[in-house]
Design a protein around this motif. Structure first.
Motif, PDB file in Angstrom:
ATOM      1  N   ARG A 232       0.838  -1.198   0.000  1.00 33.81           N
ATOM      2  CA  ARG A 232       0.000   0.000   0.000  1.00 33.81           C
ATOM      3  C   ARG A 232       0.878   1.255   0.000  1.00 33.81           C
ATOM      4  NH1 ARG A 232      -3.184  -1.322   3.716  1.00 33.81           N
ATOM      5  NH2 ARG A 232      -4.986  -1.820   2.458  1.00 33.81           N
ATOM      6  N   ARG A 233       1.909   1.257   0.852  1.00 33.94           N
ATOM      7  CA  ARG A 233       2.818   2.413   0.901  1.00 33.94           C
ATOM      8  C   ARG A 233       3.509   2.605  -0.446  1.00 33.94           C
ATOM      9  NH1 ARG A 233       3.920   0.251   5.948  1.00 33.94           N
ATOM     10  NH2 ARG A 233       5.786  -0.803   5.178  1.00 33.94           N
ATOM     11  N   ARG A 234       3.995   1.503  -1.045  1.00 35.34           N
ATOM     12  CA  ARG A 234       4.699   1.603  -2.326  1.00 35.34           C
ATOM     13  C   ARG A 234       3.762   2.137  -3.413  1.00 35.34           C
ATOM     14  NH1 ARG A 234       9.026   2.469  -0.518  1.00 35.34           N
ATOM     15  NH2 ARG A 234       9.598   2.733  -2.675  1.00 35.34           N
ATOM     16  N   PHE A 235       2.530   1.633  -3.446  1.00 30.57           N
ATOM     17  CA  PHE A 235       1.572   2.109  -4.445  1.00 30.57           C
ATOM     18  C   PHE A 235       1.225   3.581  -4.224  1.00 30.57           C
ATOM     19  CE2 PHE A 235      -0.752  -1.897  -6.261  1.00 30.57           C
ATOM     20  CZ  PHE A 235       0.181  -1.978  -7.272  1.00 30.57           C
ATOM     21  N   LYS A 236       1.119   4.006  -2.962  1.00 29.84           N
ATOM     22  CA  LYS A 236       0.824   5.417  -2.678  1.00 29.84           C
ATOM     23  C   LYS A 236       1.965   6.311  -3.182  1.00 29.84           C
ATOM     24  CE  LYS A 236      -2.646   6.470  -0.353  1.00 29.84           C
ATOM     25  NZ  LYS A 236      -3.795   7.094  -1.008  1.00 29.84           N
ATOM     26  N   ILE A 237       3.194   5.859  -3.011  1.00 36.44           N
ATOM     27  CA  ILE A 237       4.342   6.615  -3.533  1.00 36.44           C
ATOM     28  C   ILE A 237       4.261   6.702  -5.050  1.00 36.44           C
ATOM     29  CG2 ILE A 237       6.854   6.538  -3.841  1.00 36.44           C
ATOM     30  CD1 ILE A 237       6.959   5.362  -0.930  1.00 36.44           C
ATOM     31  N   VAL A 238       3.926   5.577  -5.692  1.00 35.18           N
ATOM     32  CA  VAL A 238       3.789   5.560  -7.150  1.00 35.18           C
ATOM     33  C   VAL A 238       2.651   6.485  -7.584  1.00 35.18           C
ATOM     34  CG1 VAL A 238       3.143   4.116  -9.122  1.00 35.18           C
ATOM     35  CG2 VAL A 238       4.839   3.290  -7.477  1.00 35.18           C
ATOM     36  N   GLN A 239       1.547   6.480  -6.829  1.00 33.64           N
ATOM     37  CA  GLN A 239       0.439   7.376  -7.157  1.00 33.64           C
ATOM     38  C   GLN A 239       0.895   8.833  -7.150  1.00 33.64           C
ATOM     39  OE1 GLN A 239      -2.858   6.196  -4.406  1.00 33.64           O
ATOM     40  NE2 GLN A 239      -4.075   6.628  -6.234  1.00 33.64           N
ATOM     41  N   ASN A 240       1.705   9.188  -6.175  1.00 41.18           N
ATOM     42  CA  ASN A 240       2.232  10.547  -6.096  1.00 41.18           C
ATOM     43  C   ASN A 240       3.067  10.863  -7.339  1.00 41.18           C
ATOM     44  OD1 ASN A 240       2.727  13.058  -4.593  1.00 41.18           O
ATOM     45  ND2 ASN A 240       4.836  12.308  -4.558  1.00 41.18           N
ATOM     46  N   GLU A 241       3.906   9.917  -7.754  1.00 45.26           N
ATOM     47  CA  GLU A 241       4.725  10.114  -8.947  1.00 45.26           C
ATOM     48  C   GLU A 241       3.859  10.258 -10.197  1.00 45.26           C
ATOM     49  OE1 GLU A 241       7.633   6.987  -9.093  1.00 45.26           O
ATOM     50  OE2 GLU A 241       8.389   7.486  -7.104  1.00 45.26           O
ATOM     51  N   ILE A 242       2.789   9.491 -10.259  1.00 46.95           N
ATOM     52  CA  ILE A 242       1.869   9.583 -11.400  1.00 46.95           C
ATOM     53  C   ILE A 242       1.266  10.982 -11.456  1.00 46.95           C
ATOM     54  CG2 ILE A 242      -0.363   8.773 -12.294  1.00 46.95           C
ATOM     55  CD1 ILE A 242       0.487   5.948 -11.248  1.00 46.95           C
ATOM     56  N   GLY A 243       0.869  11.498 -10.300  1.00 51.01           N
ATOM     57  CA  GLY A 243       0.336  12.858 -10.239  1.00 51.01           C
ATOM     58  C   GLY A 243       1.346  13.888 -10.691  1.00 51.01           C
ATOM     59  N   GLU A 244       2.615  13.707 -10.287  1.00 51.73           N
ATOM     60  CA  GLU A 244       3.675  14.637 -10.701  1.00 51.73           C
ATOM     61  C   GLU A 244       3.932  14.574 -12.208  1.00 51.73           C
ATOM     62  OE1 GLU A 244       6.995  13.587  -8.242  1.00 51.73           O
ATOM     63  OE2 GLU A 244       6.162  14.608  -6.472  1.00 51.73           O
ATOM     64  N   MET A 245       3.581  13.439 -12.818  1.00 51.10           N
ATOM     65  CA  MET A 245       3.747  13.288 -14.268  1.00 51.10           C
ATOM     66  C   MET A 245       2.571  13.885 -15.042  1.00 51.10           C
ATOM     67  SD  MET A 245       5.026   9.300 -14.351  1.00 51.10           S
ATOM     68  CE  MET A 245       5.039   9.133 -16.124  1.00 51.10           C
ATOM     69  N   GLY A 246       1.564  14.353 -14.302  1.00 51.44           N
ATOM     70  CA  GLY A 246       0.375  14.876 -14.959  1.00 51.44           C
ATOM     71  C   GLY A 246      -0.640  13.801 -15.279  1.00 51.44           C
ATOM     72  N   GLY A 247      -0.501  12.654 -14.612  1.00 55.60           N
ATOM     73  CA  GLY A 247      -1.434  11.556 -14.841  1.00 55.60           C
ATOM     74  C   GLY A 247      -2.460  11.470 -13.732  1.00 55.60           C
ATOM     75  N   GLU A 248      -3.266  10.434 -13.807  1.00 57.44           N
ATOM     76  CA  GLU A 248      -4.257  10.188 -12.752  1.00 57.44           C
ATOM     77  C   GLU A 248      -4.257   8.708 -12.415  1.00 57.44           C
ATOM     78  OE1 GLU A 248      -8.074  11.392 -14.199  1.00 57.44           O
ATOM     79  OE2 GLU A 248      -8.141   9.852 -15.724  1.00 57.44           O
ATOM     80  N   SER A 249      -4.686   8.415 -11.184  1.00 55.43           N
ATOM     81  CA  SER A 249      -4.668   7.009 -10.754  1.00 55.43           C
ATOM     82  C   SER A 249      -5.717   6.777  -9.682  1.00 55.43           C
ATOM     83  CB  SER A 249      -3.287   6.641 -10.222  1.00 55.43           C
ATOM     84  OG  SER A 249      -2.979   7.417  -9.082  1.00 55.43           O
ATOM     85  N   PHE A 250      -6.064   5.504  -9.545  1.00 59.27           N
ATOM     86  CA  PHE A 250      -6.970   5.054  -8.505  1.00 59.27           C
ATOM     87  C   PHE A 250      -6.345   3.842  -7.841  1.00 59.27           C
ATOM     88  CE2 PHE A 250      -9.503   7.002 -11.820  1.00 59.27           C
ATOM     89  CZ  PHE A 250     -10.259   7.912 -11.095  1.00 59.27           C
ATOM     90  N   LEU A 251      -6.410   3.796  -6.531  1.00 57.01           N
ATOM     91  CA  LEU A 251      -5.906   2.647  -5.776  1.00 57.01           C
ATOM     92  C   LEU A 251      -7.088   2.016  -5.065  1.00 57.01           C
ATOM     93  CD1 LEU A 251      -3.582   0.895  -4.809  1.00 57.01           C
ATOM     94  CD2 LEU A 251      -3.152   2.571  -3.000  1.00 57.01           C
ATOM     95  N   LEU A 252      -7.346   0.742  -5.364  1.00 58.38           N
ATOM     96  CA  LEU A 252      -8.508   0.039  -4.825  1.00 58.38           C
ATOM     97  C   LEU A 252      -8.084  -1.283  -4.212  1.00 58.38           C
ATOM     98  CD1 LEU A 252     -10.688   0.454  -8.044  1.00 58.38           C
ATOM     99  CD2 LEU A 252     -10.789   1.895  -6.000  1.00 58.38           C
ATOM    100  N   GLU A 253      -8.898  -1.773  -3.282  1.00 60.24           N
ATOM    101  CA  GLU A 253      -8.732  -3.137  -2.802  1.00 60.24           C
ATOM    102  C   GLU A 253      -9.619  -4.018  -3.667  1.00 60.24           C
ATOM    103  OE1 GLU A 253      -9.279  -3.719   1.374  1.00 60.24           O
ATOM    104  OE2 GLU A 253      -7.928  -2.075   1.885  1.00 60.24           O
ATOM    105  N   SER A 254      -9.136  -5.217  -3.949  1.00 60.53           N
ATOM    106  CA  SER A 254      -9.865  -6.083  -4.856  1.00 60.53           C
ATOM    107  C   SER A 254      -9.719  -7.537  -4.428  1.00 60.53           C
ATOM    108  CB  SER A 254      -9.306  -5.899  -6.268  1.00 60.53           C
ATOM    109  OG  SER A 254      -9.950  -6.752  -7.176  1.00 60.53           O
ATOM    110  N   SER A 255     -10.676  -8.341  -4.851  1.00 68.95           N
ATOM    111  CA  SER A 255     -10.570  -9.792  -4.652  1.00 68.95           C
ATOM    112  C   SER A 255     -11.187 -10.470  -5.865  1.00 68.95           C
ATOM    113  CB  SER A 255     -11.277 -10.233  -3.370  1.00 68.95           C
ATOM    114  OG  SER A 255     -12.653  -9.950  -3.447  1.00 68.95           O
ATOM    115  N   GLY A 256     -10.819 -11.724  -6.056  1.00 70.48           N
ATOM    116  CA  GLY A 256     -11.410 -12.483  -7.144  1.00 70.48           C
ATOM    117  C   GLY A 256     -12.872 -12.766  -6.851  1.00 70.48           C
ATOM    118  N   PHE A 257     -13.677 -12.841  -7.907  1.00 73.32           N
ATOM    119  CA  PHE A 257     -15.101 -13.101  -7.737  1.00 73.32           C
ATOM    120  C   PHE A 257     -15.340 -14.458  -7.073  1.00 73.32           C
ATOM    121  CE2 PHE A 257     -19.196 -14.669  -9.402  1.00 73.32           C
ATOM    122  CZ  PHE A 257     -20.023 -13.696  -8.865  1.00 73.32           C
TER     123      PHE A 257
END
Length: 196
Positions: free
Chosen positions: A54-79
C-alpha cells in the motif's frame, strides 16, 4: 513472504499517464514491475494486499500525479476461488520466468568453473571473480524470492541449484588453496640478510 488468499486479496492500481515523455512512462512501468506487480492490462496492475505494498503504491500514485497523470488505488478480490487462482497463477508465471532465467545463469556459472578447472587456472584472481559472480547469483535469487508472493514451483529448484553452485565454488577454492600451497613450496627462500 508467501501470501494466503483472503477477501480483498489485492491492491489494484489503475492509472493513466501522458504518452510523452516515454522514458518517464517506462521508468514507472519498471518501478511497478520491480515491486512484483502483475499487469492485467495496460495501466492496470495489482499486488497482494499488505501495508508495505500500500505504501509503495501510494508513492507511485504521487509520482503519477507529478507526471500529470491520474490514478486510482482500490482493494480487490477475485469473484470466486477460480479467479483468485488465476491471478495467483499470473504472479507465479512471472516469477517462474525469472527463476528460469536464473537457472540459465547458474548453468553458465557452473560451465565457467568447469572451464577454469579443466585449464587448471587455480589462481586467487579467478577465485575472487567466481566468488563475486556467486554473490551476484545469491543476491539475484533473494530478490526474486522477495517477489515470489505465491510460492512459484521453480523456487525450490532455483534454491537447490544455488546450493550446488556454492558447493562447487568451495571445491574450486580448495583447489586454489592447494595450488597456491604448492607454488609457495616450490619457491626458493631469499637469502637471509643476517647470513651473507
Amino acid at each position: 513472504m508467501i501470501f494466503a488468499m483472503h477477501e480483498s486479496d489485492w491492491l489494484l492500481l489503475i492509472y493513466k499517464v501522458p504518452a510523452e515523455p516515454s522514458k518517464r512512462r517506462l521508468a514507472l512501468w519498471r518501478k511497478l514491475k520491480g515491486l512484483g506487480a502483475v499487469y492485467l492490462q495496460n495501466g492496470v496492475c495489482l499486488l497482494p494486499k499488505s501495508d508495505h505494498h500500500r505504501r509503495r503504491f501510494k508513492i507511485v500514485q504521487n509520482e503519477i500525479g507529478e507526471m500529470g497523470g491520474e490514478s486510482f488505488l482500490l482493494e480487490s478480490s477475485g469473484f470466486d476461488r477460480r479467479q483468485q487462482e488465476l491471478i495467483a497463477g499470473r504472479f507465479n508465471e512471472e516469477r517462474n520466468a525469472e527463476y528460469r532465467e536464473f537457472l540459465g545463469r547458474c548453468a553458465d556459472y557452473l560451465a565457467e568453473i568447469e572451464r577454469e578447472t579443466a585449464a587448471q587456472n587455480f589462481t586467487y584472481a579467478e577465485l575472487q571473480e567466481n566468488d563475486e559472480d556467486f554473490k551476484k547469483l545469491k543476491s539475484w535469487l533473494e530478490k526474486i524470492g522477495r517477489l515470489d508472493f505465491y510460492g512459484a514451483e521453480l523456487a525450490a529448484e532455483a534454491a537447490r541449484q544455488l546450493l550446488l553452485r556454492e558447493e562447487r565454488l568451495e571445491e574450486f577454492s580448495q583447489a586454489v588453496f592447494a595450488a597456491e600451497h604448492e607454488r609457495l613450496k616450490s619457491r626458493p627462500f631469499p637469502p637471509s640478510e643476517e647470513n651473507p
